[in-house]
Each structure stands twice: as structure tokens, then as C-alpha cells.
Scaffold this active site. Sequence first.
Site, mmCIF file in Angstrom:
data_model
loop_
_atom_site.group_PDB
_atom_site.id
_atom_site.type_symbol
_atom_site.label_atom_id
_atom_site.label_comp_id
_atom_site.label_asym_id
_atom_site.label_seq_id
_atom_site.Cartn_x
_atom_site.Cartn_y
_atom_site.Cartn_z
ATOM 1 N N GLU A 169 -6.626 -39.966 17.795
ATOM 2 C CA GLU A 169 -5.584 -40.793 18.418
ATOM 3 C C GLU A 169 -4.315 -41.047 17.609
ATOM 4 O O GLU A 169 -4.063 -42.160 17.147
ATOM 5 C CB GLU A 169 -6.164 -42.159 18.808
ATOM 6 C CG GLU A 169 -7.239 -42.093 19.853
ATOM 7 C CD GLU A 169 -7.621 -43.473 20.375
ATOM 8 O OE1 GLU A 169 -7.170 -44.496 19.822
ATOM 9 O OE2 GLU A 169 -8.364 -43.534 21.342
ATOM 10 N N GLU A 382 -14.402 -40.654 23.886
ATOM 11 C CA GLU A 382 -14.596 -42.110 23.966
ATOM 12 C C GLU A 382 -14.377 -42.554 25.404
ATOM 13 O O GLU A 382 -13.541 -41.990 26.117
ATOM 14 C CB GLU A 382 -13.599 -42.888 23.090
ATOM 15 C CG GLU A 382 -13.883 -42.811 21.617
ATOM 16 C CD GLU A 382 -12.891 -43.609 20.767
ATOM 17 O OE1 GLU A 382 -12.359 -44.636 21.242
ATOM 18 O OE2 GLU A 382 -12.652 -43.173 19.629
HETATM 19 C C1 BGP Z 1 -9.836 -46.398 20.432
HETATM 20 C C2 BGP Z 1 -10.291 -46.152 19.024
HETATM 21 C C3 BGP Z 1 -11.621 -46.738 18.687
HETATM 22 C C4 BGP Z 1 -11.932 -48.055 19.374
HETATM 23 C C5 BGP Z 1 -11.492 -48.083 20.813
HETATM 24 C C6 BGP Z 1 -11.573 -49.433 21.453
HETATM 25 O O1 BGP Z 1 -8.448 -46.428 20.454
HETATM 26 O O2 BGP Z 1 -10.362 -44.779 18.760
HETATM 27 O O3 BGP Z 1 -11.731 -46.786 17.294
HETATM 28 O O4 BGP Z 1 -11.619 -49.137 18.620
HETATM 29 O O5 BGP Z 1 -10.189 -47.609 20.976
HETATM 30 O O6 BGP Z 1 -10.430 -50.162 21.149
HETATM 31 P P1 BGP Z 1 -10.454 -51.692 20.815
HETATM 32 O O7 BGP Z 1 -11.425 -51.840 19.687
HETATM 33 O O8 BGP Z 1 -9.064 -52.042 20.435
HETATM 34 O O9 BGP Z 1 -10.893 -52.375 22.041
#
Ligand code: BGP
Length: 477
Positions: A169, A382
Site C-alpha cells: 500500500e 486484505e
Molecule cells: C491496511 C493496512 C493494514 C491494516 C488495514 C486496516 O491499510 O495494510 O496494515 O491496518 O489497512 O486498517 P486500520 O487498521 O486503519 O483499520
Amino acid sequence: MTNKPTSAFPDDFLWGAATAAYQVEGGHDADGKGPSIWDIYSHLPGTTHAGTNGDVAADHYHRFKEDVALMAEAGLTSYRFSISWPRLLPQGRGTVNQAGIQFYSDLIDELLKHNIKPMITLYHWDLPQALQDIGGWESRVTVEAFEEYAKLCYQAFGDRVELWSTFNETLIFIGMGYFTATHPPGISDPKRGLQACHHVFVAHAKAVQAFRQYQQFGTVPSNGQIGFVNVMQPHDPISDSSEDVAACNMADDLLTHWLYDPVLKGEYPTHILNLAQATWGAPVFAEEDEMLLKDNICDFIGVNYYKREWIAANPDVENTKINTTGEKGSGQEFGFKGLFKFVRNPNSTYTDWDWEIYPEGLCVGMMRLKERYGDIPFYITENGLGAKDPIIDGEIVDQPRIEYLSSHIAAAESAIKQGVDVRGYYPWSFIDLLSWLNGYQKQYGFVYVDRDNHLNRRRKKSFFWYQDVIKSNGAVR
Ligand code: BGP
């Protein structure tokens, strides 16, 4: 004879789950690990929700065997995790910390023992602080250091790992690190951000090039694959006015094409490159960069899908206060003045963190990418629901998560039926872990971590649900 329900998921489809080193491991200074930018940043006052940090996290560093046993029990066939660069190279380059190599080597062996295919992310944001001190991604020294680090990983783990991705990302770590100053290094300067982002693409291309060379020597498997992981955030205009449609096209160009084109086409979108160089004088190319990008297109794309964004023209808003509390509506409008802003659609459904729930977007997003980039293999690296999970009579009843994931699996299946080559699904996250800016209250896992009781692991309702999904290859959900 009863007919077993079937699905469109191929037989070798990977059912996984994902985590990242800083968010899950803890052991922030264990056994010779060096500090990362997140170790330093999260300890600065006012940077994260209620001062939370990943010093201990889920303590996966010390409990990985227990965690892998839970993955095996859930039936996972793959596990996506990241390597902490400063755990291997405390200074970013040079002296190798053997204890760090040992940790990941043991983790990989443990996964393979349970027939779980590792998918490694080389960079999930925890840059060694030592490299930040000499300029971080703004410096080409970091590009060289990344190539050395990637080679070290191929040498140490390549005999056992087929699936690799370089970066997680760019949109987030560059966007929040260099544009909105809400992630380390906390800078707000488009010129510097564009250059840092360019160096990330060059570092990626060098790591892909090295991977291919190592494939020829047999250091990494000949059937190994190397990809790049991006946020997949489809944009739609909030109205059909020409201003909103133009703003939406701009959001696509800046937040999607700018970040996917260099790794899938080997070049930036020309009109945006011209605009950026005319406006900010960046990115500046070194002589080798153009060819490096062109010659090192990656093997697959990893997409992280959580939400769509509705886009409107933006004559005035310059605001970056996002919801980090889980109180609905606590964020403010987010936009880049003169370009576009994200707006709420009153007819849609949102999580407590104001993220739109739009399962079809998973299918739509991949279809749009397929249209632009052709037949590339996809991994959904994800996807998940961040929520404060209810505990009822001692059970973690995360029914909203089950519904969220179930509807997204249906969307993934629909994409496969429409010809998208989707090879794996990795919900975020396997276990409850640190949310960068939201602390431990924003949970994503199938496994609950009892932070009041020795970090004990407990299976949530979704754990058993996912077990059935995997057993039925996605048919029961
Ligand atoms: C993505 C990242 C993850 C994770 C996820 C959820 O952007 O790759 O590492 O954190 O988002 O985001 P958040 O924890 O801000 O809800």
C-alpha cells in the site's frame, strides 16, 4: 446421496489470512532487533489513538507456534505476513541479526509443517529508523538498501517460499507519511512525497529484477511469483455533474493509476506525470529508472479492499481529520483542495469508522483493473471489518464480521465467474492486532486476544464460520 454445495473457486484457491510485523509481533527490541520508524513515531505524543503502540502487540514473536496451530485448526492453506526489516538488519543494511533470520525461518517451517503456504510481504511500513535518519525513501541509499534486504530474504527463505510481494500500500504509507503527515515520517510536502514514492517503485523494480536472477540460480523457486500490494479503492462520482465526474477521474488518476501503472505497465500515466513535474518538479528520474520500471513488471497484483469512496468536486476542503475513535461521524470531510474530496452517501451503509460497506466493490474494482491492465493474476491480500466486537456470555459474537466477509466472498466468486483470475483470499486479520492509528479497540481477527488476561487467545464465532468456508472451498458461507 446428498449433493455437496459447490463454488466457482478453483480447487487450488488459497484460503488465507493476513497480518503485518509491527501490528502483530511485539518483541520490539527483542534479540537484537533495531528500531523502526513506527517504534519511534508511535511513542511521540499525540500520534496514535490513546498513545497505543506495537511494543507488545499480540506478542506473536514469542507465541507464533500457538498462532500457527490455530491457523491450522481454522484450515488456512496460506498465511500472509510481513518481515520486519530492522529485525533482520538493525541498521537497515550491513550487519545481519541472525536471531531475526531464525525467527522467520522457524515461522516458515512451522507453517509448512501444517501445509500452510507462506506469502511474504517484504515491506509493510516499518522502515529501519537508521535509514530514515539518512533521508528514508527520499534517499536513493534506501533504494539500494532495500535491494540488499530483498536479496537477503531470498537467500534465507527462498528455498521454502514461493509467494512474495515487495510493498504494501504505497497509497497509505506515502500518502499519510508525506502528504497528510499522519504516519511517519510525518511530512506534508507533495514534492518530497512524489520523489519518495518514485523511489519505492524503483526499489520494487530492483527487487523484482533480483528475484528473477535468483530464480535462474535456483535460490528462489522457479515457480515462485513476486507481486505488489495496493489499496483497491474504487471511486464513483456522487452526482453526474461534469464537475463531480471530472473530480472522480482525477481521484482515479492520482490514487489508482499513479500507483498501479508503474508496477503493471512500467510507466506513470503520462498526463499526470507531466502535471506533477510541471507543478512540483517531481518525480525526478535517474538515468536507469525508466528501463528498470519497464523491464520489471510484476507477476501478480495483491489488492487490499475495504471500501469504495464517493467523490465530489472540491473547491474548498483541505482537511485530514479521519475517524480514529470508532464513533460514527467523528471524522471530517477529507479532500485535496481543487482536486477532489471524499463524501458520504446518505443512502449507503457505513462501519463505525465511517468506511462504506460495499461488497460489490470488490468485484467492480477487480473488473476495472482487469480492463486497464489485462489478464493479471489477483490475490485479495486484505479484506475485513474493523469493529469493537461484542462479548455475550463470554463468547465473542462477531456476527457483523461474518456477514461482511461472507458478502465479500460472494463478490470474489462473482469476479471469478466473470473471468477474473483470482487465486487467493486473505482476510485481514488472522488475529486481533494493532490498528496503526486506532489502537487495539478496532478489531479485525478471527482470534481474540485478551489484553486483560495475559494476551490469551480465544476463538471468535467467525473462526468457526471461516473453518466451514474453507472446508467447502467457499461454497458454505
Ligand atoms: C491496511 C493496512 C493494514 C491494516 C488495514 C486496516 O491499510 O495494510 O496494515 O491496518 O489497512 O486498517 P486500520 O487498521 O486503519 O483499520
